[in-house]
Design a protein around this motif. Structure first.
Motif, PDB file in Angstrom:
ATOM      1  N   PRO A   1      11.652 -11.273  -3.092  1.00 33.76           N
ATOM      2  CA  PRO A   1      11.643 -10.837  -4.490  1.00 33.76           C
ATOM      3  C   PRO A   1      13.020 -10.968  -5.141  1.00 33.76           C
ATOM      4  O   PRO A   1      14.039 -10.793  -4.469  1.00 33.76           O
ATOM      5  CB  PRO A   1      11.209  -9.383  -4.395  1.00 33.76           C
ATOM      6  CG  PRO A   1      11.695  -8.933  -3.056  1.00 33.76           C
ATOM      7  CD  PRO A   1      11.561 -10.136  -2.160  1.00 33.76           C
ATOM      8  N   TYR A   2      13.025 -11.277  -6.430  1.00 31.23           N
ATOM      9  CA  TYR A   2      14.267 -11.485  -7.162  1.00 31.23           C
ATOM     10  C   TYR A   2      14.615 -10.198  -7.919  1.00 31.23           C
ATOM     11  O   TYR A   2      13.779  -9.651  -8.638  1.00 31.23           O
ATOM     12  CB  TYR A   2      14.126 -12.647  -8.143  1.00 31.23           C
ATOM     13  CG  TYR A   2      13.703 -13.933  -7.472  1.00 31.23           C
ATOM     14  CD1 TYR A   2      14.631 -14.774  -6.889  1.00 31.23           C
ATOM     15  CD2 TYR A   2      12.358 -14.300  -7.424  1.00 31.23           C
ATOM     16  CE1 TYR A   2      14.253 -15.955  -6.257  1.00 31.23           C
ATOM     17  CE2 TYR A   2      11.966 -15.478  -6.796  1.00 31.23           C
ATOM     18  CZ  TYR A   2      12.917 -16.287  -6.220  1.00 31.23           C
ATOM     19  OH  TYR A   2      12.528 -17.450  -5.599  1.00 31.23           O
ATOM     20  N   GLU A   3      15.845  -9.741  -7.722  1.00 25.52           N
ATOM     21  CA  GLU A   3      16.306  -8.508  -8.367  1.00 25.52           C
ATOM     22  C   GLU A   3      17.473  -8.850  -9.295  1.00 25.52           C
ATOM     23  O   GLU A   3      18.535  -9.266  -8.840  1.00 25.52           O
ATOM     24  CB  GLU A   3      16.721  -7.478  -7.329  1.00 25.52           C
ATOM     25  CG  GLU A   3      17.064  -6.135  -7.933  1.00 25.52           C
ATOM     26  CD  GLU A   3      17.383  -5.087  -6.882  1.00 25.52           C
ATOM     27  OE1 GLU A   3      16.611  -4.127  -6.748  1.00 25.52           O
ATOM     28  OE2 GLU A   3      18.402  -5.251  -6.191  1.00 25.52           O
ATOM     29  N   VAL A   4      17.242  -8.680 -10.571  1.00 22.96           N
ATOM     30  CA  VAL A   4      18.259  -8.944 -11.582  1.00 22.96           C
ATOM     31  C   VAL A   4      18.777  -7.596 -12.071  1.00 22.96           C
ATOM     32  O   VAL A   4      18.018  -6.797 -12.633  1.00 22.96           O
ATOM     33  CB  VAL A   4      17.686  -9.762 -12.756  1.00 22.96           C
ATOM     34  CG1 VAL A   4      18.782 -10.084 -13.765  1.00 22.96           C
ATOM     35  CG2 VAL A   4      17.036 -11.031 -12.245  1.00 22.96           C
ATOM     36  N   ILE A   5      20.054  -7.335 -11.826  1.00 28.71           N
ATOM     37  CA  ILE A   5      20.670  -6.066 -12.233  1.00 28.71           C
ATOM     38  C   ILE A   5      21.695  -6.362 -13.314  1.00 28.71           C
ATOM     39  O   ILE A   5      22.521  -7.273 -13.170  1.00 28.71           O
ATOM     40  CB  ILE A   5      21.334  -5.360 -11.040  1.00 28.71           C
ATOM     41  CG1 ILE A   5      20.312  -5.082  -9.939  1.00 28.71           C
ATOM     42  CG2 ILE A   5      21.993  -4.061 -11.488  1.00 28.71           C
ATOM     43  CD1 ILE A   5      20.899  -4.425  -8.714  1.00 28.71           C
ATOM     44  N   ALA A   6      21.629  -5.604 -14.394  1.00 27.41           N
ATOM     45  CA  ALA A   6      22.538  -5.799 -15.523  1.00 27.41           C
ATOM     46  C   ALA A   6      23.151  -4.465 -15.909  1.00 27.41           C
ATOM     47  O   ALA A   6      22.482  -3.422 -15.898  1.00 27.41           O
ATOM     48  CB  ALA A   6      21.800  -6.396 -16.715  1.00 27.41           C
ATOM     49  N   ILE A   7      24.441  -4.485 -16.233  1.00 24.55           N
ATOM     50  CA  ILE A   7      25.138  -3.320 -16.757  1.00 24.55           C
ATOM     51  C   ILE A   7      25.248  -3.487 -18.268  1.00 24.55           C
ATOM     52  O   ILE A   7      25.686  -4.537 -18.746  1.00 24.55           O
ATOM     53  CB  ILE A   7      26.524  -3.166 -16.119  1.00 24.55           C
ATOM     54  CG1 ILE A   7      26.379  -2.809 -14.642  1.00 24.55           C
ATOM     55  CG2 ILE A   7      27.350  -2.111 -16.838  1.00 24.55           C
ATOM     56  CD1 ILE A   7      27.697  -2.669 -13.910  1.00 24.55           C
ATOM     57  N   GLY A   8      24.822  -2.457 -18.998  1.00 26.28           N
ATOM     58  CA  GLY A   8      24.830  -2.557 -20.452  1.00 26.28           C
ATOM     59  C   GLY A   8      24.397  -1.251 -21.090  1.00 26.28           C
ATOM     60  O   GLY A   8      24.575  -0.177 -20.504  1.00 26.28           O
ATOM     61  N   PRO A   9      23.806  -1.315 -22.272  1.00 23.76           N
ATOM     62  CA  PRO A   9      23.392  -0.110 -22.991  1.00 23.76           C
ATOM     63  C   PRO A   9      22.380   0.713 -22.209  1.00 23.76           C
ATOM     64  O   PRO A   9      21.687   0.210 -21.325  1.00 23.76           O
ATOM     65  CB  PRO A   9      22.780  -0.667 -24.286  1.00 23.76           C
ATOM     66  CG  PRO A   9      23.361  -2.037 -24.434  1.00 23.76           C
ATOM     67  CD  PRO A   9      23.569  -2.548 -23.052  1.00 23.76           C
ATOM     68  N   ASP A  10      22.289   1.984 -22.559  1.00 25.65           N
ATOM     69  CA  ASP A  10      21.372   2.882 -21.844  1.00 25.65           C
ATOM     70  C   ASP A  10      19.911   2.481 -22.016  1.00 25.65           C
ATOM     71  O   ASP A  10      19.096   2.706 -21.119  1.00 25.65           O
ATOM     72  CB  ASP A  10      21.576   4.321 -22.323  1.00 25.65           C
ATOM     73  CG  ASP A  10      22.957   4.864 -21.973  1.00 25.65           C
ATOM     74  OD1 ASP A  10      23.559   4.342 -21.010  1.00 25.65           O
ATOM     75  OD2 ASP A  10      23.437   5.784 -22.660  1.00 25.65           O
ATOM     76  N   ASP A  11      19.561   1.916 -23.160  1.00 27.54           N
ATOM     77  CA  ASP A  11      18.172   1.532 -23.422  1.00 27.54           C
ATOM     78  C   ASP A  11      17.914   0.068 -23.095  1.00 27.54           C
ATOM     79  O   ASP A  11      16.962  -0.537 -23.604  1.00 27.54           O
ATOM     80  CB  ASP A  11      17.803   1.819 -24.874  1.00 27.54           C
ATOM     81  CG  ASP A  11      18.765   1.150 -25.854  1.00 27.54           C
ATOM     82  OD1 ASP A  11      19.771   0.572 -25.389  1.00 27.54           O
ATOM     83  OD2 ASP A  11      18.512   1.218 -27.078  1.00 27.54           O
ATOM     84  N   LEU A  12      18.727  -0.528 -22.240  1.00 27.00           N
ATOM     85  CA  LEU A  12      18.595  -1.949 -21.929  1.00 27.00           C
ATOM     86  C   LEU A  12      17.249  -2.264 -21.285  1.00 27.00           C
ATOM     87  O   LEU A  12      16.595  -3.256 -21.625  1.00 27.00           O
ATOM     88  CB  LEU A  12      19.743  -2.395 -21.020  1.00 27.00           C
ATOM     89  CG  LEU A  12      19.811  -3.883 -20.657  1.00 27.00           C
ATOM     90  CD1 LEU A  12      19.934  -4.736 -21.905  1.00 27.00           C
ATOM     91  CD2 LEU A  12      20.983  -4.153 -19.711  1.00 27.00           C
ATOM     92  N   ALA A  13      16.805  -1.427 -20.345  1.00 28.81           N
ATOM     93  CA  ALA A  13      15.533  -1.684 -19.653  1.00 28.81           C
ATOM     94  C   ALA A  13      14.355  -1.594 -20.620  1.00 28.81           C
ATOM     95  O   ALA A  13      13.443  -2.431 -20.582  1.00 28.81           O
ATOM     96  CB  ALA A  13      15.361  -0.705 -18.504  1.00 28.81           C
ATOM     97  N   ASP A  14      14.347  -0.594 -21.492  1.00 28.17           N
ATOM     98  CA  ASP A  14      13.257  -0.450 -22.461  1.00 28.17           C
ATOM     99  C   ASP A  14      13.238  -1.623 -23.435  1.00 28.17           C
ATOM    100  O   ASP A  14      12.163  -2.154 -23.762  1.00 28.17           O
ATOM    101  CB  ASP A  14      13.396   0.866 -23.223  1.00 28.17           C
ATOM    102  CG  ASP A  14      13.244   2.082 -22.316  1.00 28.17           C
ATOM    103  OD1 ASP A  14      12.558   1.941 -21.275  1.00 28.17           O
ATOM    104  OD2 ASP A  14      13.810   3.145 -22.629  1.00 28.17           O
ATOM    105  N   ASP A  15      14.413  -2.026 -23.916  1.00 28.07           N
ATOM    106  CA  ASP A  15      14.464  -3.151 -24.849  1.00 28.07           C
ATOM    107  C   ASP A  15      13.991  -4.438 -24.176  1.00 28.07           C
ATOM    108  O   ASP A  15      13.318  -5.262 -24.804  1.00 28.07           O
ATOM    109  CB  ASP A  15      15.889  -3.331 -25.371  1.00 28.07           C
ATOM    110  CG  ASP A  15      16.318  -2.190 -26.269  1.00 28.07           C
ATOM    111  OD1 ASP A  15      15.437  -1.446 -26.744  1.00 28.07           O
ATOM    112  OD2 ASP A  15      17.542  -2.013 -26.481  1.00 28.07           O
ATOM    113  N   PHE A  16      14.337  -4.622 -22.910  1.00 30.03           N
ATOM    114  CA  PHE A  16      13.893  -5.821 -22.192  1.00 30.03           C
ATOM    115  C   PHE A  16      12.383  -5.794 -22.009  1.00 30.03           C
ATOM    116  O   PHE A  16      11.707  -6.807 -22.208  1.00 30.03           O
ATOM    117  CB  PHE A  16      14.585  -5.898 -20.834  1.00 30.03           C
ATOM    118  CG  PHE A  16      14.228  -7.133 -20.044  1.00 30.03           C
ATOM    119  CD1 PHE A  16      14.972  -8.290 -20.172  1.00 30.03           C
ATOM    120  CD2 PHE A  16      13.144  -7.137 -19.174  1.00 30.03           C
ATOM    121  CE1 PHE A  16      14.641  -9.432 -19.452  1.00 30.03           C
ATOM    122  CE2 PHE A  16      12.818  -8.267 -18.453  1.00 30.03           C
ATOM    123  CZ  PHE A  16      13.572  -9.418 -18.596  1.00 30.03           C
TER     124      PHE A  16
END
Length: 299
Positions: free
Chosen positions: A216-231
């Motif tokens: 499985p591919y795991e893409v981790i990003a550091i950014g705004p708190d709502d980054l996961a919801d926006d994605f």
């Protein structure tokens, strides 16, 4: 003379003849001759028995020679394989030691640099290194997981249906969407992305900066708190939801808290120019994307 017409006789077709006389005529003649003459006796019997014995002895001798040759070659092949495995392991150990030494020297260089440059300049340099991928970063953001779906095999052709596999364009789509949403640093299965990173397909494997990554591919990003919801609610999230529904691929987007992303393994600087003071929101644009234009994914 009579008016009676000549009678027509039709030969049986091939299948009818085959089922009526399944035995080859030669075998039938040999069986009939054997029934009349009986079993061979005298010299004929000895000749036939001797020929059969010689044939069996020759075949047995060939089998013995082949077996002995195989047994004799096996230790050499085993030794050669063991030697190659040992060499590979030694090279891996040397690589680990050299990498540890390089990390130690890098820390020493960073310490000397910070001591010589002073507080403000060193802090700005560290920020630029973190933004460009030369230094590890720590923070919160989003965690995107993608995994291959089932790959059935065609019973007739034996080919695999790869429509449910994650492709390089899918990872490009995910990373470009994260950059556009304000991500400051991204990794794919631990591989840090930079402005010169490439994500390419090589056969059935996907290479990130020439390093293979697997499902499985795991893409981790550091950014705004709502980054996961926006994605999840954006065009990339909707695209991956459609893939999951159509091909049974695995997709999940969740928040990532207090994660540390390593520095890029290799970053070759080709062109450099003096920069003006960066704005607080320019860190994402410094990182860039993995391709010249956003990828839309697809099958």
């Amino acid at each position: 003379m009579t008016d009676e017409q000549p009678r027509r006789v039709f030969a049986p077709d091939f299948l009818t003849e085959l089922f009526r006389n399944p035995l080859d005529p030669g075998y039938a003649d040999a069986a009939a001759r054997k029934a009349v003459e009986g079993e061979p006796t005298g010299p004929r019997k000895w000749l036939s028995s001797g020929a059969a014995m010689v044939t069996l002895v020759a075949l047995g001798f060939l089998f013995v020679v082949a077996y002995r040759q195989t047994v004799a070659d096996e230790p050499a092949r085993t030794k050669a394989r063991a030697a190659l495995v040992e060499q590979v392991q030694n090279r891996r150990d040397e690589t680990v030691q050299l990498q540890a030494r390089a990390d130690q020297l890098g820390d020493e260089v960073a310490g000397l640099r910070d001591r010589e440059l002073g507080g403000a300049t060193a802090a700005r340099l560290r920020d630029l290194e973190a933004a460009t991928g030369l230094a590890p970063v720590r923070g919160s953001g989003a965690r995107i997981r993608l995994a291959d779906g089932p790959t059935p095999i065609n019973a007739v052709t034996g080919e695999r249906n790869t429509a449910a596999r994650v492709k390089d364009t899918d990872l490009q789509l995910a990373t470009n969407a994260l950059w556009s949403l304000g991500a400051e640093a991204i990794t794919i299965n631990g591989q840090r992305l930079t402005a010169t990173s490439t994500i390419r397909q090589a056969g059935e494997a996907i290479l990130v900066d020439f390093q293979p990554v697997t499902t499985p591919y795991e893409v981790i990003a550091i950014g705004p708190d709502d980054l996961a919801d926006d994605f999840r609610d954006g065009y990339a999230g909707r695209f991956f939801k459609e893939l999951a529904a159509k091909y049974a691929m695995s997709f999940d987007a969740s928040a990532a808290h207090d994660v540390t992303l390593p520095a890029a393994t290799e970053l070759k600087l080709r062109v450099a120019a003096p920069s003006t003071a960066p704005s607080p929101s320019s860190s994402a644009s410094i990182s860039g994307s993995v391709s010249s234009s956003p990828s839309e994914g697809g099958r």
